[in-house]
Design an enzyme around this catalytic site. Structure first.
Site, short mmCIF file in Angstrom:
data_model
loop_
_atom_site.label_atom_id
_atom_site.label_comp_id
_atom_site.label_asym_id
_atom_site.label_seq_id
_atom_site.Cartn_x
_atom_site.Cartn_y
_atom_site.Cartn_z
N LYS A 31 33.31 37.17 28.54
CA LYS A 31 34.14 36.17 28.90
C LYS A 31 34.52 35.32 27.86
CE LYS A 31 33.36 35.05 33.56
NZ LYS A 31 33.68 33.97 34.55
N LYS A 44 35.11 48.74 33.73
CA LYS A 44 35.13 48.25 34.91
C LYS A 44 36.74 47.65 35.52
CE LYS A 44 33.60 43.42 35.20
NZ LYS A 44 32.95 42.39 36.18
N LYS A 49 40.47 41.89 37.05
CA LYS A 49 41.88 41.32 37.29
C LYS A 49 42.14 40.63 35.65
CE LYS A 49 39.12 38.28 40.25
NZ LYS A 49 39.05 37.92 41.35
P1 TYM Z 1 33.44 38.08 40.92
O1 TYM Z 1 34.43 37.06 41.49
O2 TYM Z 1 33.78 38.57 39.54
O3 TYM Z 1 33.56 39.64 41.71
C1 TYM Z 1 33.31 39.31 43.30
C2 TYM Z 1 32.38 40.69 43.72
O4 TYM Z 1 33.08 41.82 43.36
C3 TYM Z 1 32.09 42.63 42.64
N1 TYM Z 1 33.06 43.44 41.62
C4 TYM Z 1 33.03 44.84 41.45
N2 TYM Z 1 32.65 45.65 42.27
C5 TYM Z 1 32.49 46.99 41.86
N3 TYM Z 1 33.37 47.31 40.85
C6 TYM Z 1 33.99 46.36 40.33
N4 TYM Z 1 35.00 46.82 39.34
C7 TYM Z 1 33.93 45.09 40.66
N5 TYM Z 1 34.47 44.11 40.17
C8 TYM Z 1 33.82 42.87 40.86
C9 TYM Z 1 31.12 41.75 41.96
O5 TYM Z 1 29.87 42.36 41.70
C10 TYM Z 1 31.08 40.61 42.92
O6 TYM Z 1 30.04 40.97 43.93
N6 TYM Z 1 29.24 35.73 39.65
C11 TYM Z 1 30.07 36.31 40.58
C12 TYM Z 1 30.53 35.29 41.84
C13 TYM Z 1 29.28 34.44 42.31
C14 TYM Z 1 28.19 34.87 42.94
C15 TYM Z 1 27.36 33.84 43.35
C16 TYM Z 1 27.93 36.06 43.54
C17 TYM Z 1 28.98 32.97 41.99
N7 TYM Z 1 27.96 32.69 42.74
C18 TYM Z 1 26.43 33.89 43.97
C19 TYM Z 1 26.97 36.56 44.38
C20 TYM Z 1 26.04 35.15 44.48
C21 TYM Z 1 31.36 36.87 40.11
O7 TYM Z 1 31.89 36.53 39.06
O8 TYM Z 1 32.07 37.73 41.02
#
Ligand code: TYM
Length: 365
Positions: free
Chosen positions: A137, A229, A232
Protein backbone atom coordinates in the site's frame (compact mmCIF):
# COMPACT_ATOMS: atom_id res chain seq x y z
CA UNK A 1 -38.23 -2.92 -2.42
CA UNK A 2 -38.33 -6.71 -2.30
CA UNK A 3 -35.72 -8.55 -4.32
CA UNK A 4 -37.30 -11.87 -5.03
CA UNK A 5 -34.92 -13.10 -7.68
CA UNK A 6 -31.85 -13.50 -5.45
CA UNK A 7 -30.45 -16.93 -6.11
CA UNK A 8 -29.75 -19.09 -3.11
CA UNK A 9 -27.33 -21.89 -3.63
CA UNK A 10 -27.95 -23.91 -0.49
CA UNK A 11 -29.42 -26.94 -2.20
CA UNK A 12 -26.46 -27.40 -4.52
CA UNK A 13 -23.74 -27.04 -1.90
CA UNK A 14 -22.11 -30.15 -0.62
CA UNK A 15 -18.54 -29.05 0.02
CA UNK A 16 -19.19 -25.91 2.11
CA UNK A 17 -17.42 -25.90 5.49
CA UNK A 18 -19.61 -26.99 8.40
CA UNK A 19 -19.10 -25.25 11.74
CA UNK A 20 -19.67 -26.41 15.30
CA UNK A 21 -22.97 -25.11 16.64
CA UNK A 22 -22.59 -21.63 18.17
CA UNK A 23 -19.72 -20.58 15.89
CA UNK A 24 -19.40 -16.95 14.81
CA UNK A 25 -18.19 -16.53 11.24
CA UNK A 26 -17.03 -13.04 10.36
CA UNK A 27 -15.52 -11.25 7.36
CA UNK A 28 -15.45 -7.82 5.71
CA UNK A 29 -14.59 -6.40 2.32
CA UNK A 30 -13.16 -2.95 1.67
CA UNK A 31 -15.49 -0.68 -0.29
CA UNK A 32 -12.76 0.79 -2.42
CA UNK A 33 -14.31 0.10 -5.82
CA UNK A 34 -16.19 -2.65 -7.57
CA UNK A 35 -15.86 -6.25 -6.49
CA UNK A 36 -13.62 -8.43 -8.67
CA UNK A 37 -13.36 -12.10 -9.48
CA UNK A 38 -10.59 -12.60 -6.88
CA UNK A 39 -12.83 -11.18 -4.11
CA UNK A 40 -15.63 -13.39 -5.35
CA UNK A 41 -13.76 -16.70 -5.65
CA UNK A 42 -11.50 -16.06 -2.66
CA UNK A 43 -14.17 -14.79 -0.28
CA UNK A 44 -17.73 -13.82 -1.29
CA UNK A 45 -18.78 -17.10 -2.92
CA UNK A 46 -17.60 -18.87 0.22
CA UNK A 47 -19.52 -16.43 2.46
CA UNK A 48 -22.66 -17.26 0.51
CA UNK A 49 -22.10 -21.02 0.48
CA UNK A 50 -21.35 -21.41 4.17
CA UNK A 51 -24.06 -19.04 5.38
CA UNK A 52 -26.80 -20.58 3.22
CA UNK A 53 -25.91 -24.15 4.10
CA UNK A 54 -28.64 -25.55 6.32
CA UNK A 55 -26.08 -27.57 8.28
CA UNK A 56 -24.80 -24.22 9.56
CA UNK A 57 -28.14 -23.00 10.86
CA UNK A 58 -26.81 -22.93 14.44
CA UNK A 59 -23.95 -20.56 13.57
CA UNK A 60 -23.92 -16.80 13.33
CA UNK A 61 -22.71 -15.05 10.16
CA UNK A 62 -21.56 -11.42 10.06
CA UNK A 63 -20.42 -9.78 6.80
CA UNK A 64 -19.99 -6.20 5.72
CA UNK A 65 -17.92 -3.36 4.39
CA UNK A 66 -14.62 -2.39 5.98
CA UNK A 67 -15.33 1.28 5.34
CA UNK A 68 -12.95 2.48 8.06
CA UNK A 69 -10.16 0.49 6.42
CA UNK A 70 -11.09 2.08 3.09
CA UNK A 71 -10.13 5.48 4.55
CA UNK A 72 -6.50 4.44 4.15
CA UNK A 73 -6.95 4.86 0.40
CA UNK A 74 -10.24 6.62 -0.42
CA UNK A 75 -10.52 10.34 0.32
CA UNK A 76 -13.45 11.21 -1.95
CA UNK A 77 -16.64 11.21 0.24
CA UNK A 78 -19.09 10.71 -2.65
CA UNK A 79 -17.04 7.84 -4.03
CA UNK A 80 -16.85 6.15 -0.62
CA UNK A 81 -20.57 6.50 -0.06
CA UNK A 82 -21.33 4.96 -3.43
CA UNK A 83 -18.75 2.16 -3.07
CA UNK A 84 -20.23 1.18 0.31
CA UNK A 85 -23.63 0.75 -1.31
CA UNK A 86 -22.14 -1.10 -4.28
CA UNK A 87 -20.45 -3.53 -1.92
CA UNK A 88 -23.68 -4.26 -0.01
CA UNK A 89 -25.57 -4.66 -3.32
CA UNK A 90 -22.89 -7.09 -4.54
CA UNK A 91 -23.14 -9.16 -1.36
CA UNK A 92 -26.90 -9.47 -1.71
CA UNK A 93 -26.68 -10.12 -5.46
CA UNK A 94 -24.12 -12.85 -4.78
CA UNK A 95 -26.81 -14.62 -2.74
CA UNK A 96 -25.91 -13.64 0.84
CA UNK A 97 -29.27 -13.56 2.57
CA UNK A 98 -29.76 -10.55 4.89
CA UNK A 99 -32.31 -12.57 6.87
CA UNK A 100 -29.72 -15.23 7.59
CA UNK A 101 -26.55 -13.11 7.89
CA UNK A 102 -25.87 -9.76 9.48
CA UNK A 103 -24.83 -7.34 6.70
CA UNK A 104 -23.59 -3.93 7.85
CA UNK A 105 -21.00 -1.15 7.57
CA UNK A 106 -18.09 -1.41 10.03
CA UNK A 107 -18.13 2.36 10.72
CA UNK A 108 -21.71 2.22 12.02
CA UNK A 109 -20.46 0.39 15.13
CA UNK A 110 -18.19 2.69 17.16
CA UNK A 111 -16.90 -0.26 19.19
CA UNK A 112 -14.64 -1.30 16.28
CA UNK A 113 -12.54 1.84 16.73
CA UNK A 114 -12.71 1.61 20.51
CA UNK A 115 -11.41 -1.96 20.62
CA UNK A 116 -8.86 -1.12 17.95
CA UNK A 117 -7.24 1.45 20.25
CA UNK A 118 -7.13 -0.99 23.16
CA UNK A 119 -5.46 -3.59 20.93
CA UNK A 120 -3.07 -0.99 19.46
CA UNK A 121 -1.78 -0.48 23.01
CA UNK A 122 -0.88 -4.19 23.12
CA UNK A 123 0.68 -4.56 19.66
CA UNK A 124 4.39 -4.09 19.05
CA UNK A 125 5.67 -1.89 16.24
CA UNK A 126 7.91 -4.80 15.26
CA UNK A 127 4.90 -7.03 14.63
CA UNK A 128 3.29 -4.37 12.44
CA UNK A 129 6.57 -3.76 10.64
CA UNK A 130 6.72 -7.45 9.70
CA UNK A 131 3.37 -7.29 7.88
CA UNK A 132 3.79 -7.14 4.11
CA UNK A 133 0.49 -5.58 3.04
CA UNK A 134 1.18 -2.07 4.27
CA UNK A 135 4.37 -2.17 2.22
CA UNK A 136 2.48 -2.72 -1.00
CA UNK A 137 0.00 0.00 0.00
CA UNK A 138 2.82 2.39 0.85
CA UNK A 139 4.49 1.29 -2.42
CA UNK A 140 7.71 0.24 -0.74
CA UNK A 141 9.66 -3.03 -1.03
CA UNK A 142 8.74 -6.07 1.13
CA UNK A 143 12.24 -5.95 2.62
CA UNK A 144 11.85 -2.28 3.58
CA UNK A 145 11.22 -1.29 7.19
CA UNK A 146 8.98 1.39 8.68
CA UNK A 147 12.04 2.61 10.55
CA UNK A 148 13.74 4.05 7.46
CA UNK A 149 13.49 7.87 7.49
CA UNK A 150 12.06 8.18 4.01
CA UNK A 151 9.48 5.44 4.61
CA UNK A 152 8.51 6.87 8.00
CA UNK A 153 7.77 10.13 6.26
CA UNK A 154 5.64 8.74 3.48
CA UNK A 155 3.66 6.05 5.34
CA UNK A 156 0.46 7.07 7.08
CA UNK A 157 -0.02 5.59 10.57
CA UNK A 158 -3.41 4.19 9.44
CA UNK A 159 -1.73 2.05 6.80
CA UNK A 160 0.67 0.57 9.36
CA UNK A 161 -2.04 0.07 12.03
CA UNK A 162 -4.56 -1.33 9.53
CA UNK A 163 -4.17 -4.97 10.75
CA UNK A 164 -4.91 -3.96 14.36
CA UNK A 165 -8.28 -2.55 13.28
CA UNK A 166 -8.82 -5.79 11.36
CA UNK A 167 -8.05 -7.79 14.53
CA UNK A 168 -10.52 -5.58 16.45
CA UNK A 169 -13.22 -6.27 13.82
CA UNK A 170 -12.81 -10.00 14.23
CA UNK A 171 -12.39 -10.10 18.01
CA UNK A 172 -15.22 -7.64 18.74
CA UNK A 173 -17.70 -10.39 17.86
CA UNK A 174 -15.58 -13.13 19.48
CA UNK A 175 -15.43 -14.66 16.01
CA UNK A 176 -14.36 -18.28 15.65
CA UNK A 177 -13.90 -18.47 11.85
CA UNK A 178 -12.82 -15.91 9.26
CA UNK A 179 -13.36 -16.75 5.58
CA UNK A 180 -10.79 -14.79 3.54
CA UNK A 181 -8.49 -15.06 0.54
CA UNK A 182 -4.86 -16.09 0.83
CA UNK A 183 -3.58 -12.49 1.00
CA UNK A 184 -5.15 -12.08 4.46
CA UNK A 185 -3.35 -15.07 6.03
CA UNK A 186 -0.67 -12.91 7.64
CA UNK A 187 -3.23 -10.49 9.13
CA UNK A 188 -5.15 -13.41 10.60
CA UNK A 189 -1.98 -14.78 12.19
CA UNK A 190 -1.36 -11.36 13.77
CA UNK A 191 -4.98 -11.28 14.97
CA UNK A 192 -4.45 -14.57 16.82
CA UNK A 193 -1.24 -13.20 18.35
CA UNK A 194 -3.03 -10.06 19.51
CA UNK A 195 -5.87 -12.17 20.97
CA UNK A 196 -3.32 -14.26 22.93
CA UNK A 197 -1.52 -11.15 24.19
CA UNK A 198 -4.85 -9.71 25.37
CA UNK A 199 -5.87 -12.97 27.06
CA UNK A 200 -2.55 -13.35 28.83
CA UNK A 201 -2.25 -9.66 29.80
CA UNK A 202 -5.72 -9.66 31.34
CA UNK A 203 -5.51 -13.25 32.60
CA UNK A 204 -8.61 -14.46 30.84
CA UNK A 205 -9.71 -16.65 27.96
CA UNK A 206 -11.98 -13.93 26.69
CA UNK A 207 -11.13 -14.03 22.99
CA UNK A 208 -11.35 -17.33 21.11
CA UNK A 209 -8.54 -17.93 18.57
CA UNK A 210 -10.22 -17.27 15.21
CA UNK A 211 -9.45 -19.80 12.48
CA UNK A 212 -8.71 -18.67 8.92
CA UNK A 213 -10.96 -20.29 6.36
CA UNK A 214 -9.71 -20.38 2.79
CA UNK A 215 -11.43 -21.52 -0.38
CA UNK A 216 -9.62 -24.06 -2.56
CA UNK A 217 -9.09 -21.22 -5.06
CA UNK A 218 -7.79 -18.82 -2.46
CA UNK A 219 -5.55 -16.76 -4.72
CA UNK A 220 -6.73 -15.49 -8.10
CA UNK A 221 -3.98 -13.82 -10.09
CA UNK A 222 -4.10 -10.88 -12.49
CA UNK A 223 -5.22 -11.92 -15.99
CA UNK A 224 -2.32 -9.92 -17.43
CA UNK A 225 0.60 -10.57 -15.09
CA UNK A 226 0.18 -13.88 -13.31
CA UNK A 227 2.83 -13.14 -10.70
CA UNK A 228 0.54 -10.49 -9.13
CA UNK A 229 -2.77 -11.18 -7.37
CA UNK A 230 -5.89 -9.82 -9.06
CA UNK A 231 -6.43 -6.41 -7.53
CA UNK A 232 -8.56 -3.34 -8.21
CA UNK A 233 -5.48 -1.15 -7.81
CA UNK A 234 -3.76 -2.87 -10.77
CA UNK A 235 -2.54 -0.21 -13.21
CA UNK A 236 -3.44 -2.57 -16.06
CA UNK A 237 -7.21 -2.81 -15.60
CA UNK A 238 -7.34 -5.61 -18.18
CA UNK A 239 -5.86 -7.80 -15.46
CA UNK A 240 -8.81 -7.26 -13.10
CA UNK A 241 -12.25 -8.61 -13.95
CA UNK A 242 -15.19 -7.04 -12.09
CA UNK A 243 -18.24 -9.16 -11.37
CA UNK A 244 -20.60 -6.50 -12.72
CA UNK A 245 -18.94 -6.24 -16.14
CA UNK A 246 -20.95 -6.91 -19.31
CA UNK A 247 -20.46 -10.14 -21.30
CA UNK A 248 -18.62 -8.13 -23.97
CA UNK A 249 -16.20 -6.62 -21.45
CA UNK A 250 -15.63 -10.05 -19.90
CA UNK A 251 -14.91 -11.63 -23.31
CA UNK A 252 -12.55 -8.77 -24.18
CA UNK A 253 -10.55 -9.12 -20.96
CA UNK A 254 -10.31 -12.89 -21.39
CA UNK A 255 -9.10 -12.52 -24.98
CA UNK A 256 -6.30 -10.31 -23.67
CA UNK A 257 -5.40 -12.67 -20.80
CA UNK A 258 -1.75 -13.70 -20.79
CA UNK A 259 -1.11 -17.42 -21.36
CA UNK A 260 2.08 -18.99 -22.82
CA UNK A 261 3.52 -20.45 -26.00
CA UNK A 262 3.27 -24.12 -25.00
CA UNK A 263 1.17 -26.00 -27.55
CA UNK A 264 -1.05 -29.05 -27.05
CA UNK A 265 -2.58 -30.38 -23.86
CA UNK A 266 -3.42 -27.87 -21.11
CA UNK A 267 -2.05 -28.71 -17.69
CA UNK A 268 -1.79 -27.10 -14.26
CA UNK A 269 1.67 -25.92 -13.29
CA UNK A 270 1.73 -22.47 -11.65
CA UNK A 271 5.53 -22.26 -11.99
CA UNK A 272 5.89 -23.19 -15.64
CA UNK A 273 2.44 -22.09 -16.87
CA UNK A 274 1.19 -19.35 -14.50
CA UNK A 275 -1.35 -17.82 -16.92
CA UNK A 276 -2.93 -21.13 -17.94
CA UNK A 277 -2.91 -22.36 -14.32
CA UNK A 278 -4.68 -19.20 -13.19
CA UNK A 279 -7.42 -19.81 -15.78
CA UNK A 280 -7.71 -23.46 -14.70
CA UNK A 281 -7.98 -22.27 -11.08
CA UNK A 282 -10.79 -19.91 -12.12
CA UNK A 283 -12.65 -22.75 -13.89
CA UNK A 284 -12.21 -24.90 -10.79
CA UNK A 285 -13.64 -22.13 -8.57
CA UNK A 286 -16.63 -21.49 -10.79
CA UNK A 287 -17.50 -25.16 -11.35
CA UNK A 288 -16.72 -26.06 -7.72
CA UNK A 289 -14.56 -28.96 -8.79
CA UNK A 290 -11.03 -29.68 -7.62
CA UNK A 291 -8.17 -28.51 -9.83
CA UNK A 292 -7.38 -32.19 -10.50
CA UNK A 293 -10.90 -32.94 -11.75
CA UNK A 294 -10.94 -29.70 -13.74
CA UNK A 295 -7.74 -30.66 -15.54
CA UNK A 296 -9.32 -34.04 -16.41
CA UNK A 297 -12.42 -32.26 -17.75
CA UNK A 298 -10.20 -30.08 -19.95
CA UNK A 299 -8.20 -32.98 -21.41
CA UNK A 300 -9.94 -32.63 -24.77
CA UNK A 301 -8.75 -29.03 -25.19
CA UNK A 302 -5.84 -28.29 -27.47
CA UNK A 303 -5.73 -24.49 -27.58
CA UNK A 304 -5.58 -21.52 -25.24
CA UNK A 305 -8.54 -20.07 -27.12
CA UNK A 306 -10.75 -23.02 -26.12
CA UNK A 307 -9.83 -22.45 -22.48
CA UNK A 308 -10.42 -18.69 -22.70
CA UNK A 309 -13.81 -19.26 -24.35
CA UNK A 310 -14.81 -21.65 -21.59
CA UNK A 311 -13.73 -19.22 -18.85
CA UNK A 312 -15.68 -16.43 -20.59
CA UNK A 313 -18.84 -18.56 -20.80
CA UNK A 314 -18.58 -19.67 -17.17
CA UNK A 315 -18.08 -16.13 -15.89
CA UNK A 316 -20.89 -14.70 -18.01
CA UNK A 317 -23.22 -17.46 -16.76
CA UNK A 318 -22.18 -17.11 -13.11
CA UNK A 319 -22.81 -13.37 -13.02
CA UNK A 320 -25.76 -13.07 -15.43
CA UNK A 321 -28.47 -13.09 -12.77
CA UNK A 322 -26.27 -11.45 -10.17
CA UNK A 323 -25.72 -8.47 -12.44
CA UNK A 324 -29.47 -7.99 -12.91
CA UNK A 325 -30.12 -8.14 -9.17
CA UNK A 326 -27.20 -5.78 -8.56
CA UNK A 327 -28.48 -3.26 -11.11
CA UNK A 328 -31.99 -3.44 -9.67
CA UNK A 329 -30.65 -2.88 -6.14
CA UNK A 330 -28.55 0.09 -7.19
CA UNK A 331 -31.68 1.77 -8.56
CA UNK A 332 -33.14 1.85 -5.06
CA UNK A 333 -30.37 2.64 -2.62
CA UNK A 334 -32.86 3.16 0.22
CA UNK A 335 -33.37 -0.62 0.29
CA UNK A 336 -29.59 -1.15 0.53
CA UNK A 337 -29.37 1.41 3.35
CA UNK A 338 -32.23 -0.30 5.13
CA UNK A 339 -30.41 -3.66 5.01
CA UNK A 340 -27.24 -2.05 6.38
CA UNK A 341 -29.16 -0.26 9.14
CA UNK A 342 -30.92 -3.44 10.18
CA UNK A 343 -27.60 -5.29 10.14
CA UNK A 344 -26.01 -2.56 12.26
CA UNK A 345 -28.75 -2.85 14.88
CA UNK A 346 -28.06 -6.56 15.24
CA UNK A 347 -24.28 -6.11 15.20
CA UNK A 348 -24.52 -3.37 17.83
CA UNK A 349 -26.22 -5.72 20.29
CA UNK A 350 -23.33 -8.19 20.13
CA UNK A 351 -20.59 -5.54 19.97
CA UNK A 352 -21.83 -3.55 22.95
CA UNK A 353 -22.11 -6.60 25.22
CA UNK A 354 -18.58 -7.75 24.29
CA UNK A 355 -17.15 -4.24 24.59
CA UNK A 356 -18.61 -3.78 28.09
CA UNK A 357 -16.99 -7.10 29.05
CA UNK A 358 -13.63 -5.93 27.65
CA UNK A 359 -13.91 -2.65 29.59
CA UNK A 360 -14.54 -4.60 32.75
CA UNK A 361 -11.56 -6.88 32.16
CA UNK A 362 -9.16 -3.98 31.58
CA UNK A 363 -10.46 -1.77 34.39
CA UNK A 364 -12.39 0.82 32.39
CA UNK A 365 -15.82 -0.03 33.76
P1 TYM B 1 -10.18 -6.79 0.55
O1 TYM B 1 -11.27 -5.80 0.45
O2 TYM B 1 -8.86 -6.47 -0.06
O3 TYM B 1 -10.63 -8.17 -0.06
C1 TYM B 1 -11.85 -8.79 0.32
C2 TYM B 1 -11.67 -10.30 0.31
O4 TYM B 1 -11.27 -10.73 -1.01
C3 TYM B 1 -10.09 -11.53 -0.90
N1 TYM B 1 -9.27 -11.31 -2.10
C4 TYM B 1 -8.82 -12.28 -2.90
N2 TYM B 1 -8.98 -13.62 -2.86
C5 TYM B 1 -8.40 -14.34 -3.85
N3 TYM B 1 -7.69 -13.79 -4.89
C6 TYM B 1 -7.50 -12.45 -4.96
N4 TYM B 1 -6.84 -11.92 -5.97
C7 TYM B 1 -8.09 -11.63 -3.94
N5 TYM B 1 -8.11 -10.30 -3.70
C8 TYM B 1 -8.84 -10.12 -2.58
C9 TYM B 1 -9.39 -11.03 0.36
O5 TYM B 1 -8.52 -12.00 0.88
C10 TYM B 1 -10.57 -10.74 1.27
O6 TYM B 1 -11.00 -11.92 1.94
N6 TYM B 1 -8.31 -6.41 5.14
C11 TYM B 1 -9.42 -6.97 4.38
C12 TYM B 1 -10.78 -6.45 4.84
C13 TYM B 1 -11.08 -6.67 6.27
C14 TYM B 1 -11.34 -7.90 6.90
C15 TYM B 1 -11.58 -7.59 8.26
C16 TYM B 1 -11.37 -9.21 6.43
C17 TYM B 1 -11.17 -5.69 7.22
N7 TYM B 1 -11.49 -6.25 8.42
C18 TYM B 1 -11.86 -8.60 9.19
C19 TYM B 1 -11.66 -10.22 7.37
C20 TYM B 1 -11.91 -9.91 8.71
C21 TYM B 1 -9.21 -6.58 2.94
O7 TYM B 1 -8.49 -5.70 2.61
O8 TYM B 1 -9.99 -7.22 2.07
Amino acid sequence: MMIRSVRTYSSSISNAAVFPSGSTVFSLIQPTGKIHLGNYLGALSNWRDISNDERNSESRFIFGTADLHALTSVTDPAKLKNSRREAIASLIAAGIDPERSIIYHQSSIAEHSQLSWILTCLTSMGALNRMTQWKSKAKVEETDSIFGDEILGKTKAGVLCYPVLQAADILLYKSTHVPVGDDQAQHLELCRNIASIFNSTYKSNFFPMPKSLFTANKKIMSLRSSEKKMSKSDVDQNGCLYITESPDQIAKKLRKATTDSIQGRLYFDPEERPGVSNLINIVSGLTRKSVEDTVKDLEYMRSHKQLKDLVTDLIVEEFKDQRLVYEELMKDVSYIDQIADRGAEKAKKIASVNMRAVEKLIGLD
